[in-house]
Design a protein around this motif. Structure first.
Motif, PDB file in Angstrom:
ATOM      1  N   LEU A  70       0.803  -1.221   0.000  1.00  8.01           N
ATOM      2  CA  LEU A  70       0.000   0.000   0.000  1.00  8.01           C
ATOM      3  C   LEU A  70       0.836   1.272   0.000  1.00  8.01           C
ATOM      4  O   LEU A  70       0.537   2.206  -0.750  1.00  8.01           O
ATOM      5  CB  LEU A  70      -0.970   0.000   1.194  1.00  8.01           C
ATOM      6  N   PRO A  71       1.891   1.372   0.821  1.00 10.58           N
ATOM      7  CA  PRO A  71       2.694   2.595   0.798  1.00 10.58           C
ATOM      8  C   PRO A  71       3.254   2.895  -0.592  1.00 10.58           C
ATOM      9  O   PRO A  71       3.156   4.028  -1.068  1.00 10.58           O
ATOM     10  CB  PRO A  71       3.808   2.313   1.809  1.00 10.58           C
ATOM     11  N   ALA A  72       3.808   1.886  -1.268  1.00  7.69           N
ATOM     12  CA  ALA A  72       4.401   2.110  -2.586  1.00  7.69           C
ATOM     13  C   ALA A  72       3.333   2.472  -3.612  1.00  7.69           C
ATOM     14  O   ALA A  72       3.518   3.379  -4.430  1.00  7.69           O
ATOM     15  CB  ALA A  72       5.171   0.869  -3.029  1.00  7.69           C
TER      16      ALA A  72
ATOM     17  N   GLY B  49       5.849   7.301   2.732  1.00  5.63           N
ATOM     18  CA  GLY B  49       5.692   5.853   2.901  1.00  5.63           C
ATOM     19  C   GLY B  49       5.530   5.477   4.358  1.00  5.63           C
ATOM     20  O   GLY B  49       4.706   4.639   4.727  1.00  5.63           O
ATOM     21  N   GLU B  50       6.322   6.131   5.209  1.00  7.87           N
ATOM     22  CA  GLU B  50       6.270   5.835   6.635  1.00  7.87           C
ATOM     23  C   GLU B  50       4.926   6.240   7.227  1.00  7.87           C
ATOM     24  O   GLU B  50       4.366   5.527   8.069  1.00  7.87           O
ATOM     25  CB  GLU B  50       7.422   6.550   7.345  1.00  7.87           C
ATOM     26  N   LEU B  51       4.403   7.374   6.782  1.00 11.22           N
ATOM     27  CA  LEU B  51       3.099   7.828   7.275  1.00 11.22           C
ATOM     28  C   LEU B  51       2.005   6.832   6.898  1.00 11.22           C
ATOM     29  O   LEU B  51       1.097   6.563   7.686  1.00 11.22           O
ATOM     30  CB  LEU B  51       2.777   9.209   6.699  1.00 11.22           C
ATOM     31  N   VAL B  52       2.108   6.313   5.681  1.00  7.41           N
ATOM     32  CA  VAL B  52       1.113   5.323   5.263  1.00  7.41           C
ATOM     33  C   VAL B  52       1.228   4.076   6.131  1.00  7.41           C
ATOM     34  O   VAL B  52       0.243   3.564   6.667  1.00  7.41           O
ATOM     35  CB  VAL B  52       1.283   4.958   3.773  1.00  7.41           C
ATOM     36  N   ARG B  53       2.462   3.607   6.309  1.00  8.64           N
ATOM     37  CA  ARG B  53       2.679   2.405   7.108  1.00  8.64           C
ATOM     38  C   ARG B  53       2.121   2.574   8.520  1.00  8.64           C
ATOM     39  O   ARG B  53       1.470   1.693   9.067  1.00  8.64           O
ATOM     40  CB  ARG B  53       4.177   2.086   7.191  1.00  8.64           C
ATOM     41  N   ARG B  54       2.374   3.724   9.103  1.00 14.10           N
ATOM     42  CA  ARG B  54       1.963   3.943  10.486  1.00 14.10           C
ATOM     43  C   ARG B  54       0.456   4.003  10.654  1.00 14.10           C
ATOM     44  O   ARG B  54      -0.074   3.760  11.716  1.00 14.10           O
ATOM     45  CB  ARG B  54       2.529   5.273  10.996  1.00 14.10           C
ATOM     46  N   GLU B  56      -1.918   2.762   8.236  1.00 13.08           N
ATOM     47  CA  GLU B  56      -2.756   1.926   7.372  1.00 13.08           C
ATOM     48  C   GLU B  56      -3.676   1.030   8.195  1.00 13.08           C
ATOM     49  O   GLU B  56      -4.824   0.794   7.810  1.00 13.08           O
ATOM     50  CB  GLU B  56      -1.924   1.122   6.377  1.00 13.08           C
ATOM     51  N   ARG B  57      -3.204   0.580   9.331  1.00 11.36           N
ATOM     52  CA  ARG B  57      -4.075  -0.283  10.139  1.00 11.36           C
ATOM     53  C   ARG B  57      -5.315   0.476  10.597  1.00 11.36           C
ATOM     54  O   ARG B  57      -6.438  -0.025  10.532  1.00 11.36           O
ATOM     55  CB  ARG B  57      -3.295  -0.788  11.335  1.00 11.36           C
ATOM     56  N   MET B  58      -5.101   1.696  11.060  1.00 12.97           N
ATOM     57  CA  MET B  58      -6.225   2.506  11.518  1.00 12.97           C
ATOM     58  C   MET B  58      -7.185   2.780  10.365  1.00 12.97           C
ATOM     59  O   MET B  58      -8.397   2.614  10.493  1.00 12.97           O
ATOM     60  CB  MET B  58      -5.715   3.835  12.094  1.00 12.97           C
ATOM     61  N   VAL B  59      -6.639   3.210   9.225  1.00 15.17           N
ATOM     62  CA  VAL B  59      -7.503   3.547   8.090  1.00 15.17           C
ATOM     63  C   VAL B  59      -8.254   2.308   7.600  1.00 15.17           C
ATOM     64  O   VAL B  59      -9.459   2.353   7.354  1.00 15.17           O
ATOM     65  CB  VAL B  59      -6.670   4.179   6.944  1.00 15.17           C
ATOM     66  N   LEU B  60      -7.536   1.201   7.486  1.00 13.01           N
ATOM     67  CA  LEU B  60      -8.199  -0.032   7.028  1.00 13.01           C
ATOM     68  C   LEU B  60      -9.284  -0.461   8.002  1.00 13.01           C
ATOM     69  O   LEU B  60     -10.348  -0.922   7.588  1.00 13.01           O
ATOM     70  CB  LEU B  60      -7.162  -1.151   6.853  1.00 13.01           C
ATOM     71  N   SER B  61      -9.018  -0.288   9.294  1.00 14.29           N
ATOM     72  CA  SER B  61     -10.021  -0.719  10.268  1.00 14.29           C
ATOM     73  C   SER B  61     -11.301   0.088  10.122  1.00 14.29           C
ATOM     74  O   SER B  61     -12.382  -0.409  10.405  1.00 14.29           O
ATOM     75  CB  SER B  61      -9.466  -0.613  11.688  1.00 14.29           C
TER      76      SER B  61
END
Lengths: 173, 227
Positions: A70-72, B49-54, B56-61
């Motif tokens: 997802l990030p990429a 990328g790091e912001l997405v990683r951090r 993504e769990r919250m957004v997906l939930s």
């Protein structure tokens, strides 16, 4: 039993499972009460069960696969959008500023734009020219991501770029 | 002018600034995120990328409750990140923000809006809610809610789960947000408060109300089944 009302909130918070649900004093108070009150113990158990059942299950294998990069992917789309935006801006610059604003459905053209009309280009001609050379951008992108320039500062300049920026700005309301 | 009044007038001009109370407080996680956002806003792709990683769990939930498929959920999440981050950049260009961008707050708002619009547009919401592949294991066999109180036992686990899924989506907005951020994204209350722009106390009380409402919904459903 009425005293149990005082503990309703604490019971829900304990059932939440959050690490910061209760401070030390609240936890001690609740534990002391629970030790003596079967009804509240039952409440705690019932609430915990409901919350557990209401929660989403952990992502399935399919779901995890779908979001693995997802990030990429998101970064790639961000770059695509940026490239597309600068393409749109170049197209807007190439066409008459007013015609662009008129060519996009439903836009109310700011009065400032008329002052900046390029000389000698009739509106209809310019509109045709821009329709011919301009592919319709993804409306979702355009409407949400138009770059905004402060309209107040546009009056300080008189070149074509300003009318373009103002035209783009008019889209972003 | 008496000396006392004179002193008061001096105090007036030398009054110390009052503290501005920021709802939710600033957690260490928030400070790190502010730094990442600042880096992203000057074009740092890694920070993005790091912001997405951090997050993504919250957004997906959030979006998974409205998505009908794994791809749906991923697309909603991706659009959420893009919209929130592009809005951050616009805000920066306009010079509107004096304080750091509340990225999590924006992510939550955007996620909820996008997901709800998506569900509405699909126009198959009722069906999706009970048949969604991302729904809890109605298939059974999962160790969920073991040791449940007696009240739950007469309905099958699958029925309860389905009923609760509906009940969660029918919660008032703030209750739903607090509840799902706790039980799905598993955020501590301090971060829930920050993400929603409310006080920690408000988050806790709201959670309590949401829990009660879910309990009531299940009890109602149970009553309806009785002859």
């Amino acid at each position: 039993m009425n005293a149990c009302q005082d503990y309703e909130l604490l019971v829900s918070l304990r059932a939440s499972g959050a690490p910061d649900a209760l401070d030390a004093a609240e936890a001690a108070r609740l534990d002391a009460h629970l030790a003596a009150c079967a009804a509240c113990r039952a409440e705690l158990e019932a609430s915990a069960a409901v919350l557990s059942l209401a929660a989403l299950p952990p992502p399935s294998e399919a779901e995890r696969r779908a979001v693995r990069d997802l990030p990429a992917r998101t970064l790639a789309e961000l770059h695509r959008n940026d490239r597309r935006r600068s393409t749109v801006r170049r197209a807007l610059v190439a066409a008459a500023g007013i015609a662009v604003a008129a060519g996009l459905a439903g836009v109310i053209v700011a009065p400032a734009l008329f002052k900046k009309a390029p000389q000698g280009i009739p509106v209809q001609f310019a509109e045709t020219a821009q329709q011919a050379s301009w592919e319709v951008p993804d409306m979702d992108t355009l409407w949400s991501d138009a770059q905004v320039v402060d309209l107040d500062s546009s009056s300080a300049q008189s070149d074509g770029d300003t009318s373009t920026d103002a035209a783009v700005a008019a889209l972003d309301y | 002018m008496t000396p006392a009044r004179h002193m008061d007038e001096r105090d007036e001009t030398r009054r110390t600034p009052s503290l501005r109370v920021v709802a939710g407080g600033v957690t260490p996680a928030r400070r790190e995120e502010d730094a990442l956002v600042a880096a992203f806003l000057v074009g740092d792709d890694d920070a993005f990328g790091e912001l997405v990683r951090r997050n993504e769990r919250m957004v997906l939930s959030i979006v998974r409750r409205y998505a009908r498929s794994a791809d749906d959920a991923r697309d909603l999440a991706q659009r959420t990140f893009l919209r929130a981050f592009e809005a951050s950049r616009r805000a920066l260009r306009r010079g509107l923000r004096r304080e750091p961008v509340p990225v999590r707050r924006w992510l939550v708002r955007v996620a909820v809006n996008l997901a709800k619009n998506h569900a509405r547009d699909e126009a198959r919401r009722a069906h999706a809610l009970t048949a969604s592949p991302v729904a809890p294991a109605a298939q059974g066999g999962e160790a969920r809610g073991e040791g449940a109180a007696d009240a739950l036992e007469s309905m099958s686990r699958a029925e309860e789960a389905a009923r609760l899924r509906v009940a969660v989506l029918e919660l008032p907005r703030r209750q739903r947000e607090v509840l799902t951020l706790r039980i799905d994204a598993e955020l501590p209350f301090a971060e829930i408060a920050d993400a929603l722009g409310i006080t920690e106390n408000a988050a806790k009380v709201t959670f309590h109300h949401a829990t009660r409402r879910l309990r009531a919904a299940l009890a109602d459903a149970e009553r309806e089944r009785l002859p």
